[in-house]
Write a protein that holds these residues in place. Structure first.
Motif, PDB file in Angstrom:
ATOM      1  N   THR A 190       0.886  -1.404   0.001  1.00  0.00           N
ATOM      2  CA  THR A 190      -0.056   0.058  -0.262  1.00  0.00           C
ATOM      3  C   THR A 190       0.880   0.924  -0.056  1.00  0.00           C
ATOM      4  OG1 THR A 190      -1.812  -1.090   1.249  1.00  0.00           O
ATOM      5  CG2 THR A 190      -1.892   1.112   1.208  1.00  0.00           C
ATOM      6  N   LEU A 191       2.169   1.446   0.609  1.00  0.00           N
ATOM      7  CA  LEU A 191       2.679   2.326   0.324  1.00  0.00           C
ATOM      8  C   LEU A 191       3.756   3.245  -0.208  1.00  0.00           C
ATOM      9  CD1 LEU A 191       1.879   2.026   4.275  1.00  0.00           C
ATOM     10  CD2 LEU A 191       3.709   4.404   3.533  1.00  0.00           C
ATOM     11  N   THR A 192       3.769   1.468  -0.754  1.00  0.00           N
ATOM     12  CA  THR A 192       5.171   1.322  -2.137  1.00  0.00           C
ATOM     13  C   THR A 192       4.115   1.898  -2.924  1.00  0.00           C
ATOM     14  OG1 THR A 192       6.139  -0.408  -1.539  1.00  0.00           O
ATOM     15  CG2 THR A 192       6.181   0.242  -3.945  1.00  0.00           C
ATOM     16  N   ALA A 193       2.384   1.856  -3.668  1.00  0.00           N
ATOM     17  CA  ALA A 193       1.383   1.962  -4.584  1.00  0.00           C
ATOM     18  C   ALA A 193       2.103   4.032  -4.114  1.00  0.00           C
ATOM     19  CB  ALA A 193       0.427   1.740  -4.078  1.00  0.00           C
TER      20      ALA A 193
ATOM     21  N   LYS B 235      13.993  10.607  -7.607  1.00  0.00           N
ATOM     22  CA  LYS B 235      15.882   9.539  -7.309  1.00  0.00           C
ATOM     23  C   LYS B 235      15.732   9.064  -6.121  1.00  0.00           C
ATOM     24  CE  LYS B 235      19.073  10.295 -10.517  1.00  0.00           C
ATOM     25  NZ  LYS B 235      20.088  10.552 -10.932  1.00  0.00           N
ATOM     26  N   PHE B 236      15.872  10.636  -4.994  1.00  0.00           N
ATOM     27  CA  PHE B 236      16.092  10.782  -3.760  1.00  0.00           C
ATOM     28  C   PHE B 236      14.371  10.891  -3.539  1.00  0.00           C
ATOM     29  CE2 PHE B 236      20.022  11.780  -6.060  1.00  0.00           C
ATOM     30  CZ  PHE B 236      20.857  11.231  -5.348  1.00  0.00           C
ATOM     31  N   PHE B 237      13.693  10.555  -3.351  1.00  0.00           N
ATOM     32  CA  PHE B 237      11.998  10.779  -2.934  1.00  0.00           C
ATOM     33  C   PHE B 237      11.688   9.508  -2.690  1.00  0.00           C
ATOM     34  CE2 PHE B 237       7.685  11.243  -3.710  1.00  0.00           C
ATOM     35  CZ  PHE B 237       7.658  11.986  -2.398  1.00  0.00           C
ATOM     36  N   HIS B 238      11.996   9.043  -1.093  1.00  0.00           N
ATOM     37  CA  HIS B 238      11.498   7.554  -0.842  1.00  0.00           C
ATOM     38  C   HIS B 238      11.455   7.695   0.521  1.00  0.00           C
ATOM     39  CE1 HIS B 238      14.864   6.181  -3.392  1.00  0.00           C
ATOM     40  NE2 HIS B 238      15.832   6.769  -2.562  1.00  0.00           N
ATOM     41  N   ASN B 239      10.087   7.272   1.510  1.00  0.00           N
ATOM     42  CA  ASN B 239       9.341   7.418   2.793  1.00  0.00           C
ATOM     43  C   ASN B 239       8.420   8.732   2.199  1.00  0.00           C
ATOM     44  OD1 ASN B 239      10.304   5.132   3.359  1.00  0.00           O
ATOM     45  ND2 ASN B 239      12.154   5.832   3.969  1.00  0.00           N
ATOM     46  N   PRO B 240       7.899   8.937   1.041  1.00  0.00           N
ATOM     47  CA  PRO B 240       6.977  10.048   1.032  1.00  0.00           C
ATOM     48  C   PRO B 240       5.488  10.752   2.381  1.00  0.00           C
ATOM     49  CG  PRO B 240       6.149   8.528  -0.337  1.00  0.00           C
ATOM     50  CD  PRO B 240       7.401   8.009   0.650  1.00  0.00           C
TER      51      PRO B 240
END
Length: 176
Positions: free
Chosen positions: A45-48, A86-91
Motif C-alpha cells: 500500500t505504501l509503495t503504491a 531519485k531521492f524521493f523515498h518514504n513520502p
C-alpha cells in the motif's frame, strides 16, 4: 482523473487482494495465518502511494512544461525533477509538500480533506503510516516478543486512507 491515479488504484487492489487472503486464511482456525501477509499488504500500500506521487509529479510536469521540451531550460528542469525523484523515498507529508511546492507552487497537503478528515489530520496519519511501514520493512522479525506491527482493523483503515489521500491529491491537481 490522472493516469497515475488509475495505476495507483490497480496497485491498491493488489494490496486488498493480500488483505483478502489474510481474511480467508484467518477464517480457518486449523490453519496458521501468517501475519506477514498483513505486513506485505501495508508495504504494498505504501509503495503504491510512493509510486503514485512520483508518477503524478512526472505526469503533471509533462503536461505543464511540455512547451519547454527540447530547450535548455526544459532540459534543466527535467534534470532537476529526475534528481529529486531519485531521492524521493518514504513520502511523508513534508517531503510530498516540498516536492509539489518546488515544481508546481502548490501545497497539496492543504487540500487533503474528505469526510471528517482535515488536512492536519491527514498529514499526521500519513506520517504515522510511513513510520509503520519502516517498522514493517526494517524491524520485522527482529524481536522475538514483538507485538504485531499492524492489526487487521488497522489494515482496512490504511487501505481506505490511502485511497482517499490519492483521490484528494488527484482532485486538487486537476485544478492547476
Amino acid at each position: 482523473m490522472t493516469h497515475s491515479l488509475k495505476i495507483f488504484r490497480q496497485s491498491l487492489s493488489e494490496a486488498r487482494e493480500l488483505a483478502d487472503c489474510y481474511d480467508v486464511l484467518n477464517s480457518h482456525p486449523e490453519l496458521s495465518t501468517p501475519s506477514s501477509l498483513k505486513k506485505a499488504c501495508l508495504i504494498l500500500t505504501l509503495t503504491a502511494w510512493e509510486t503514485y506521487v512520483e508518477d503524478v509529479i512526472a505526469e503533471l510536469f509533462e503536461s505543464k512544461f511540455s512547451l519547454l521540451k527540447g530547450s535548455p531550460l526544459g532540459a534543466f528542469a527535467e534534470k532537476q525533477l529526475k534528481e529529486r525523484l531519485k531521492f524521493f523515498h518514504n513520502p511523508n507529508s513534508q517531503k510530498t509538500k516540498h516536492l509539489f511546492e518546488e515544481f508546481f507552487h502548490i501545497d497539496v497537503t492543504e487540500h487533503w480533506k474528505w469526510n471528517n478528515v482535515m488536512p492536519k489530520d491527514a498529514r499526521e496519519q500519513l506520517n504515522r503510516w510511513i513510520s509503520k511501514r519502516g517498522e514493517a520493512v526494517h524491524r520485522a522479525g527482529v524481536e522475538v516478543n514483538q507485538p504485531q506491527i499492524i492489526k487487521k482493523e488497522e489494515l482496512a483503515k490504511c487501505l481506505r486512507f490511502f485511497d482517499e489521500l490519492a483521490n484528494a491529491t488527484d482532485h486538487v491537481l486537476e485544478k492547476i
